[in-house]
Write a protein that holds these residues in place. Structure first.
Motif, PDB file in Angstrom:
ATOM      1  N   ARG A 644       1.138  41.023  46.604  1.00  0.00           N
ATOM      2  CA  ARG A 644       1.262  41.432  47.998  1.00  0.00           C
ATOM      3  C   ARG A 644       1.072  42.939  48.077  1.00  0.00           C
ATOM      4  O   ARG A 644       1.699  43.704  47.352  1.00  0.00           O
ATOM      5  CB  ARG A 644       2.663  41.069  48.517  1.00  0.00           C
ATOM      6  N   VAL A 645       0.167  43.378  48.955  1.00  0.00           N
ATOM      7  CA  VAL A 645      -0.031  44.805  49.185  1.00  0.00           C
ATOM      8  C   VAL A 645      -0.078  45.034  50.687  1.00  0.00           C
ATOM      9  O   VAL A 645      -0.822  44.366  51.393  1.00  0.00           O
ATOM     10  CB  VAL A 645      -1.324  45.322  48.511  1.00  0.00           C
ATOM     11  N   ALA A 646       0.745  45.974  51.156  1.00  0.00           N
ATOM     12  CA  ALA A 646       0.823  46.273  52.587  1.00  0.00           C
ATOM     13  C   ALA A 646       1.051  44.997  53.402  1.00  0.00           C
ATOM     14  O   ALA A 646       0.404  44.779  54.432  1.00  0.00           O
ATOM     15  CB  ALA A 646      -0.426  47.018  53.050  1.00  0.00           C
ATOM     16  N   ASN A 647       1.944  44.161  52.911  1.00  0.00           N
ATOM     17  CA  ASN A 647       2.326  42.925  53.591  1.00  0.00           C
ATOM     18  C   ASN A 647       1.203  41.903  53.716  1.00  0.00           C
ATOM     19  O   ASN A 647       1.247  41.031  54.580  1.00  0.00           O
ATOM     20  CB  ASN A 647       2.904  43.216  54.981  1.00  0.00           C
ATOM     21  N   VAL A 648       0.206  42.047  52.889  1.00  0.00           N
ATOM     22  CA  VAL A 648      -0.862  41.064  52.867  1.00  0.00           C
ATOM     23  C   VAL A 648      -0.795  40.330  51.533  1.00  0.00           C
ATOM     24  O   VAL A 648      -0.705  40.951  50.479  1.00  0.00           O
ATOM     25  CB  VAL A 648      -2.236  41.752  53.045  1.00  0.00           C
ATOM     26  N   GLU A 649      -0.818  39.014  51.595  1.00  0.00           N
ATOM     27  CA  GLU A 649      -0.780  38.187  50.382  1.00  0.00           C
ATOM     28  C   GLU A 649      -2.202  37.993  49.870  1.00  0.00           C
ATOM     29  O   GLU A 649      -3.124  37.718  50.643  1.00  0.00           O
ATOM     30  CB  GLU A 649      -0.154  36.831  50.685  1.00  0.00           C
ATOM     31  N   ARG A 650      -2.373  38.124  48.555  1.00  0.00           N
ATOM     32  CA  ARG A 650      -3.721  38.084  47.995  1.00  0.00           C
ATOM     33  C   ARG A 650      -3.845  37.008  46.919  1.00  0.00           C
ATOM     34  O   ARG A 650      -2.967  36.861  46.083  1.00  0.00           O
ATOM     35  CB  ARG A 650      -4.054  39.442  47.409  1.00  0.00           C
ATOM     36  N   ALA A 651      -4.935  36.268  46.983  1.00  0.00           N
ATOM     37  CA  ALA A 651      -5.186  35.248  45.964  1.00  0.00           C
ATOM     38  C   ALA A 651      -6.660  35.271  45.610  1.00  0.00           C
ATOM     39  O   ALA A 651      -7.484  35.774  46.379  1.00  0.00           O
ATOM     40  CB  ALA A 651      -4.797  33.871  46.489  1.00  0.00           C
ATOM     41  N   GLN A 652      -6.971  34.758  44.437  1.00  0.00           N
ATOM     42  CA  GLN A 652      -8.373  34.729  44.036  1.00  0.00           C
ATOM     43  C   GLN A 652      -8.698  33.483  43.242  1.00  0.00           C
ATOM     44  O   GLN A 652      -7.818  32.810  42.718  1.00  0.00           O
ATOM     45  CB  GLN A 652      -8.722  35.975  43.225  1.00  0.00           C
ATOM     46  N   MET A 653      -9.990  33.204  43.178  1.00  0.00           N
ATOM     47  CA  MET A 653     -10.457  32.068  42.416  1.00  0.00           C
ATOM     48  C   MET A 653     -11.661  32.508  41.604  1.00  0.00           C
ATOM     49  O   MET A 653     -12.567  33.140  42.123  1.00  0.00           O
ATOM     50  CB  MET A 653     -10.863  30.963  43.378  1.00  0.00           C
ATOM     51  N   LEU A 654     -11.628  32.180  40.330  1.00  0.00           N
ATOM     52  CA  LEU A 654     -12.718  32.566  39.438  1.00  0.00           C
ATOM     53  C   LEU A 654     -13.747  31.448  39.370  1.00  0.00           C
ATOM     54  O   LEU A 654     -13.389  30.278  39.233  1.00  0.00           O
ATOM     55  CB  LEU A 654     -12.142  32.837  38.047  1.00  0.00           C
ATOM     56  N   VAL A 655     -15.013  31.790  39.472  1.00  0.00           N
ATOM     57  CA  VAL A 655     -16.080  30.833  39.186  1.00  0.00           C
ATOM     58  C   VAL A 655     -16.924  31.405  38.065  1.00  0.00           C
ATOM     59  O   VAL A 655     -17.106  32.612  37.985  1.00  0.00           O
ATOM     60  CB  VAL A 655     -16.960  30.516  40.423  1.00  0.00           C
ATOM     61  N   GLU A 656     -17.408  30.526  37.195  1.00  0.00           N
ATOM     62  CA  GLU A 656     -18.010  31.003  35.950  1.00  0.00           C
ATOM     63  C   GLU A 656     -19.114  30.061  35.513  1.00  0.00           C
ATOM     64  O   GLU A 656     -19.003  28.855  35.692  1.00  0.00           O
ATOM     65  CB  GLU A 656     -16.901  31.031  34.891  1.00  0.00           C
ATOM     66  N   SER A 657     -20.170  30.642  34.946  1.00  0.00           N
ATOM     67  CA  SER A 657     -21.256  29.793  34.459  1.00  0.00           C
ATOM     68  C   SER A 657     -21.951  30.461  33.282  1.00  0.00           C
ATOM     69  O   SER A 657     -21.989  31.683  33.186  1.00  0.00           O
ATOM     70  CB  SER A 657     -22.271  29.541  35.574  1.00  0.00           C
ATOM     71  N   GLY A 658     -22.511  29.643  32.405  1.00  0.00           N
ATOM     72  CA  GLY A 658     -23.311  30.172  31.309  1.00  0.00           C
ATOM     73  C   GLY A 658     -24.675  30.629  31.805  1.00  0.00           C
ATOM     74  O   GLY A 658     -25.399  31.324  31.105  1.00  0.00           O
ATOM     75  N   SER A 659     -25.010  30.240  33.040  1.00  0.00           N
ATOM     76  CA  SER A 659     -26.314  30.596  33.589  1.00  0.00           C
ATOM     77  C   SER A 659     -26.138  31.482  34.810  1.00  0.00           C
ATOM     78  O   SER A 659     -25.529  31.099  35.801  1.00  0.00           O
ATOM     79  CB  SER A 659     -27.078  29.330  33.976  1.00  0.00           C
TER      80      SER A 659
END
Ligand code: ADP
Ligand code: ZN
Ligand code: ZN
Length: 698
Positions: A644-659
């Motif tokens: 949480r930064v400045a009252n904003v919740e943050r999330a992420q998702m990783l996508v990955e490929s060999g190509s």
């Protein structure tokens, strides 16, 4: 009948407007022309991206607004520049207009045709040969000569793998000199990671090539200065453009050479807005424009190291050509690395006795030391010993840092600042204490330790600190660096700001007092960053060959650690970047991580963590049906390390490929789905989302 002109303009981020907007023009105009066009109630700058002749018979479904003005005093932006912008927009998932307009000097947006014509008249004319007597080039070392002759003979891209102090800058200077001598109109672009490294480099280039030939481009310049540099580059008058990452987008019609110094440096990656890598774009641009690309580093990024591997067995090798310069100029040894096992020190030791002795001996000889700690402020936390209260930021999931100088608690994430409370806000205990240590406290500590020590002339030891806090005022950094160069400081305390690039002459000892944090970080790039930071810091010591050999002395790099057996330190001791890189690359390959795979992050910021993750999960489901999805791994959504930064919740998702191609296909198809998703129930509460391609930290 009107011509239809498609214009790239800066549309609000994430608006539903397309990449280009269409306008009408009674006359045709050249593609790449700068124009002023109405947008909403404003008139904005744009770049003509496509020009369509009037269609006889066809009635346009909507009446197009006319172009307001054409800035025809300027030559149009050429195909190569527009291709670079288009590629960057596509690759980094941003709009064309955003990249194009960000690449132009801000002041261009405010000038009308008349004002611009006036500005252009003031600019110097076409390219001129360097005036005056340029400084003579030194005779090259055998390694420099070998590197340059291969650079001349091959096409590249090149990775100049040269130790700190091996004379990489001299190679850049002579590569540029050879080009300018050979091709009368050619231009060269030279990039450095940090603004504070530009003055020194600028001085060296102007010395060599005359000041008319060289311009700088970086965000520390005023808008009129930036416009003047940009116009000189665009018009061809500037033969050499020096700049930070933004300079990769400079319009240079006769570009023939691109140098990326300290190519491993994280600041080549833009961390907000369009998250481009200027290093990677430089390589792309060089290929597109037939300009030679020279990347240089003592500790290359693992990406570039991998790309420059020689052929071996089945492996045909990388695309880059590696040029090695292992020796320092003047045959000075690299600093001896001394590890201090902090497990053997009395508890709570900040600076070991042996290190203090070594610093003291340096002072007695009239030398300088640099003590390096990557944390600014006095202490990272203030805590109450009675009730356990800590100086948490009310708006972030992080502690506020104690700054003793102005007695404040400051959040380094959102900026929230308060005066230090007199007593514990929770229980009233007056005895709240700093926990841990930043540069401010280290400076104070060193001051106490050396209070009674005298310099050879009997005066007091001078201790200075350079970090983001000490250099806030305009010109502060320059004057502080000048004091170090002038020998007015014996012990310099600082963050990574002082570790990079500077050619300090009298520093013979560098110490990293607490580097352990990065050894066990969850970020897979942390060891790579630590290794290069330590090598770079070591590279600040013992740069004056004449002085060292006269003294019969060697420079030293001290490292205090609780993990002296760690393989990273073993490689560092031997200054063995190749060994470190090989081990890291094996681990990366085994784990399927970059550079053996390609990644992107989808990040969402929202009012609640649930909302942020719901958006990411819905996005992941939507991606399943996309082309390329079978070759791309989508990981679960997770909160960011600082959630949480400045009252904003943050999330992420990783996508990955060999190509890389499969990942790019997926991202291209994903973009419209994400825009749509934002407006659906799954997008409720989402404040913003963004895609980070080739992210630096995950
Ligand atoms: P790097 O960029 O590899 O750390 P620099 O280019 O700053 O190294 O060179 C280190 C020092 O050696 C500088 O002071 C530079 O002027 C000097 N130098 C470089 N090449 C030569 C040379 N061929 N002869 C003499 N001095 C040199
Ligand atoms: Zn308390
Ligand atoms: Zn905060």
């Amino acid at each position: 009948m009107n011509w239809r002109i498609d214009v790239a303009v800066q549309t609000p981020a994430h608006s539903a407007l397309g990449d280009v907007l269409s306008y009408a023009s009674a006359a045709p105009l050249a593609i790449g022309s700068l124009v002023r066009v109405p947008l909403g109630r404003r008139e904005v700058l744009g770049v003509a991206w496509a020009v369509h002749p009037p269609e006889s018979g066809a009635t346009p479904s909507i009446a197009l607004k006319p172009i307001a003005a054409v800035l025809d005093a300027l030559p149009p932006l050429d195909d190569a520049w527009r291709d670079l912008v288009a590629f960057a927009a596509r690759y980094y998932q941003r709009s064309l207009g955003e990249i194009a307009l960000a690449a132009l000097p801000p002041q261009l947006r405010e000038l009308g045709t008349v004002q611009l014509a006036r500005r252009l008249k003031r600019q110097t004319g076409p390219a001129q040969p360097p005036a005056g007597q340029p400084a003579a080039a030194p005779a090259l070392s055998p390694e420099q000569a070998e590197a340059l002759s291969r650079f001349d003979a091959e096409t590249g891209p090149f990775l100049l793998f040269g130790s700190t102090g091996s004379g990489k800058t001299e190679v850049y200077l002579q590569a540029v000199a050879a080009l300018l001598a050979r091709e009368p109109a050619a231009q060269a672009l030279v990039m450095v990671p940090e603004i504070n490294l530009t003055p020194q480099l600028e001085a060296r280039f102007k010395d060599r090539f005359g000041s008319a030939a060289v311009v700088s481009l970086h965000s520390g310049m005023t808008n009129p200065q930036r416009l003047a540099s940009w116009l000189a580059a665009h018009g061809g008058a500037a033969r050499i453009v020096l700049g930070t990452r933004m300079a990769v987008f400079a319009s240079m019609p006769a570009l023939k050479l691109i140098v990326v110094d300290e190519e491993h440096d994280p600041s080549y990656k833009q961390q907000e807005g369009a998250r481009y890598s200027a290093r990677d774009l430089a390589v792309w641009r060089g290929q597109r424009e037939g300009a030679k690309v020279l990347l240089g580093s003592a500790t290359p990024s693992l990406e570039s190291w991998h790309q420059s591997r020689p052929a071996a067995g089945e492996d045909t090798g990388g695309r880059y050509l590696r040029l090695a310069m292992p020796s320092r100029i003047g045959a000075v040894a690299l600093p001896a690395v001394r590890l201090v096992d902090m497990n053997l020190q009395p508890p709570r030791t900040v600076l070991s006795g042996a290190l203090l002795d070594a610093i003291g001996q340096g002072i007695a000889r009239g030398e300088q030391s640099m003590v390096f700690l990557n944390r600014r402020g006095y202490a990272p936390v203030l805590a109450c010993g009675d009730c356990g209260w800590k100086s948490e930021c009310p708006h972030c999931s992080a502690y506020r840092v104690f700054h003793k100088i102005d007695r404040t608690l400051r959040c380094h994430h959102c900026g929230f600042t308060e005066r230090v409370p007199r007593a514990c806000p929770a229980c009233g205990n007056p005895d709240i204490a700093p926990v841990g240590r930043g540069t401010e406290r280290l400076e104070e500590h060193l001051g106490e330790l050396f209070a009674s020590v005298k310099r050879p002339d009997g005066s007091a030891v001078r201790i200075a600190r350079i970090d983001a806090d000490s250099t806030r005022k305009q010109g502060a950094l320059e004057s502080q660096l000048a004091a170090v160069h002038a020998g007015e400081v014996e012990v310099l305390v600082g963050t990574q700001m002082i570790a990079k690039g500077h050619d300090f002459r009298r520093i013979t000892l560098v110490a990293a007092v607490n580097p352990d944090g990065a050894l066990f970080s969850s970020d897979f790039r942390a060891p790579e960053r630590l290794f290069s930071l330590l090598m770079q810091s070591a590279g600040r010591a013992g740069r004056d060959a004449a002085y060292l050999s006269a003294q019969g002395a060697t420079a030293e790099m001290w490292i205090q650690t609780h993990h002296p057996q760690h393989a990273l330190f073993a490689a560092l001791r031997r200054h063995d970047y190749p060994a470190f890189a090989e081990r890291e690359l094996e681990e990366r390959a085994a784990a399927g991580m970059p550079p053996c795979a390609f990644q992107a992050l989808l990040r969402a910021d929202a009012r609640t963590q649930e909302a942020a993750q719901a958006f990411l999960n819905a996005a992941s489901e939507a991606a399943a049906a996309l082309e390329g999805a079978d070759r791309v791994t989508r990981y679960p959504a997770v909160p960011l390390a600082i959630q949480r930064v400045a009252n904003v919740e943050r999330a992420q998702m990783l996508v990955e490929s060999g190509s890389r191609a499969a990942l790019q296909r997926l991202l291209a198809g994903w973009q419209p789905l994400l825009h749509a998703l934002r407006r659906q129930p799954e997008g409720k509460g989402v404040i913003r989302w963004l895609v980070d391609v080739d992210p630096h930290s995950i």
